[in-house]
Write a protein that holds these residues in place. Structure first.
Motif, PDB file in Angstrom:
ATOM      1  N   LEU A   1      51.184  41.356  53.629  1.00 25.03           N
ATOM      2  CA  LEU A   1      50.966  40.907  52.264  1.00 25.03           C
ATOM      3  C   LEU A   1      49.464  40.685  52.113  1.00 25.03           C
ATOM      4  O   LEU A   1      48.866  39.957  52.905  1.00 25.03           O
ATOM      5  CB  LEU A   1      51.739  39.604  52.034  1.00 25.03           C
ATOM      6  N   LEU A   2      48.854  41.314  51.125  1.00 23.23           N
ATOM      7  CA  LEU A   2      47.411  41.228  50.949  1.00 23.23           C
ATOM      8  C   LEU A   2      47.066  40.032  50.061  1.00 23.23           C
ATOM      9  O   LEU A   2      47.521  39.945  48.919  1.00 23.23           O
ATOM     10  CB  LEU A   2      46.879  42.518  50.321  1.00 23.23           C
TER      11      LEU A   2
ATOM     12  N   ALA B   1      42.583  42.553  40.873  1.00 19.60           N
ATOM     13  CA  ALA B   1      43.611  43.344  40.187  1.00 19.60           C
ATOM     14  C   ALA B   1      43.539  44.828  40.544  1.00 19.60           C
ATOM     15  O   ALA B   1      44.517  45.563  40.336  1.00 19.60           O
ATOM     16  CB  ALA B   1      43.485  43.158  38.681  1.00 19.60           C
ATOM     17  N   ALA B   2      42.430  45.284  41.090  1.00 15.76           N
ATOM     18  CA  ALA B   2      42.288  46.696  41.463  1.00 15.76           C
ATOM     19  C   ALA B   2      43.329  47.121  42.491  1.00 15.76           C
ATOM     20  O   ALA B   2      43.685  48.301  42.566  1.00 15.76           O
ATOM     21  CB  ALA B   2      40.884  46.958  42.004  1.00 15.76           C
ATOM     22  N   PHE B   3      43.850  46.172  43.256  1.00 17.87           N
ATOM     23  CA  PHE B   3      44.844  46.515  44.278  1.00 17.87           C
ATOM     24  C   PHE B   3      46.195  46.905  43.669  1.00 17.87           C
ATOM     25  O   PHE B   3      47.057  47.409  44.380  1.00 17.87           O
ATOM     26  CB  PHE B   3      45.000  45.374  45.293  1.00 17.87           C
ATOM     27  N   GLN B   4      46.361  46.730  42.379  1.00 20.22           N
ATOM     28  CA  GLN B   4      47.588  47.174  41.714  1.00 20.22           C
ATOM     29  C   GLN B   4      47.688  48.695  41.720  1.00 20.22           C
ATOM     30  O   GLN B   4      48.778  49.237  41.549  1.00 20.22           O
ATOM     31  CB  GLN B   4      47.652  46.623  40.288  1.00 20.22           C
ATOM     32  N   GLU B   5      46.573  49.371  41.924  1.00 22.72           N
ATOM     33  CA  GLU B   5      46.562  50.835  42.008  1.00 22.72           C
ATOM     34  C   GLU B   5      47.133  51.343  43.326  1.00 22.72           C
ATOM     35  O   GLU B   5      47.392  52.531  43.461  1.00 22.72           O
ATOM     36  CB  GLU B   5      45.132  51.370  41.894  1.00 22.72           C
ATOM     37  N   PHE B   6      47.292  50.454  44.294  1.00 25.27           N
ATOM     38  CA  PHE B   6      47.713  50.842  45.635  1.00 25.27           C
ATOM     39  C   PHE B   6      49.144  50.367  45.907  1.00 25.27           C
ATOM     40  O   PHE B   6      49.591  49.366  45.344  1.00 25.27           O
ATOM     41  CB  PHE B   6      46.763  50.237  46.679  1.00 25.27           C
TER      42      PHE B   6
ATOM     43  N   LEU C   1      49.369  38.667  47.106  1.00 29.24           N
ATOM     44  CA  LEU C   1      49.654  37.246  46.874  1.00 29.24           C
ATOM     45  C   LEU C   1      48.397  36.638  46.315  1.00 29.24           C
ATOM     46  O   LEU C   1      47.305  36.820  46.851  1.00 29.24           O
ATOM     47  CB  LEU C   1      50.023  36.549  48.188  1.00 29.24           C
ATOM     48  N   TRP C   2      48.535  35.888  45.244  1.00 27.92           N
ATOM     49  CA  TRP C   2      47.440  35.073  44.753  1.00 27.92           C
ATOM     50  C   TRP C   2      48.002  33.838  44.103  1.00 27.92           C
ATOM     51  O   TRP C   2      47.791  32.758  44.366  1.00 27.92           O
ATOM     52  CB  TRP C   2      46.544  35.810  43.767  1.00 27.92           C
TER      53      TRP C   2
END
Length: 129
Positions: free
Chosen positions: A112-113, A118-123, A128-129
């Motif tokens: 879990l990163l 929000a750029a990680f939504q592309e991957f 988790l935030w």
């Protein structure tokens, strides 16, 4: 999920006890039952930003990188050729090589990163935030 992988900013905020680290991220990282990983890509990112003068407050942390990881009961995550191949093959438009590497590591290692980016939504990773 096998563990948490800290994005570089999350790592820096853990080290500096910065309130920018969300309460849920802080709680997850503090859970002694959770394995927390720090990527070699984060060491590279921090070293690059210190060299460029963007993180002067972390010069000392860079010099004590391994010691701080151990003190936080975290584990190092090396970059492998499989991580490199996956990071390079993502069709995502996001070009930051550090983010692409962290995404590849999180995906391939089933971590879990921990990130607010929000750029990680592309991957294809869970965050988790």
């Amino acid at each position: 999920m096998t563990g948490l992988l800290l994005d570089t900013h999350a790592l820096l905020w853990c080290w500096s006890d910065d309130p920018a680290l969300s309460p849920s991220a802080r709680e997850a990282v503090s859970d002694t039952q959770t394995v927390v990983y720090v990527s070699a890509a984060s060491a590279w990112a921090i070293a690059s930003k210190v060299r460029l003068g963007r993180l002067p407050e972390f010069v000392g942390a860079l010099l004590r990188f391994h010691e701080l990881i151990a003190a936080g009961a975290m584990r190092h995550l090396a970059v492998t050729y499989m991580h490199g191949l996956r990071a390079g093959r993502y069709p995502a438009k996001h070009r930051d090589p550090f983010d692409r590497m962290l995404a590849a590591q999180a995906e391939l290692e089933s971590h879990l990163l921990v990130t607010r980016d929000a750029a990680f939504q592309e991957f294809p990773v869970q965050t988790l935030w």
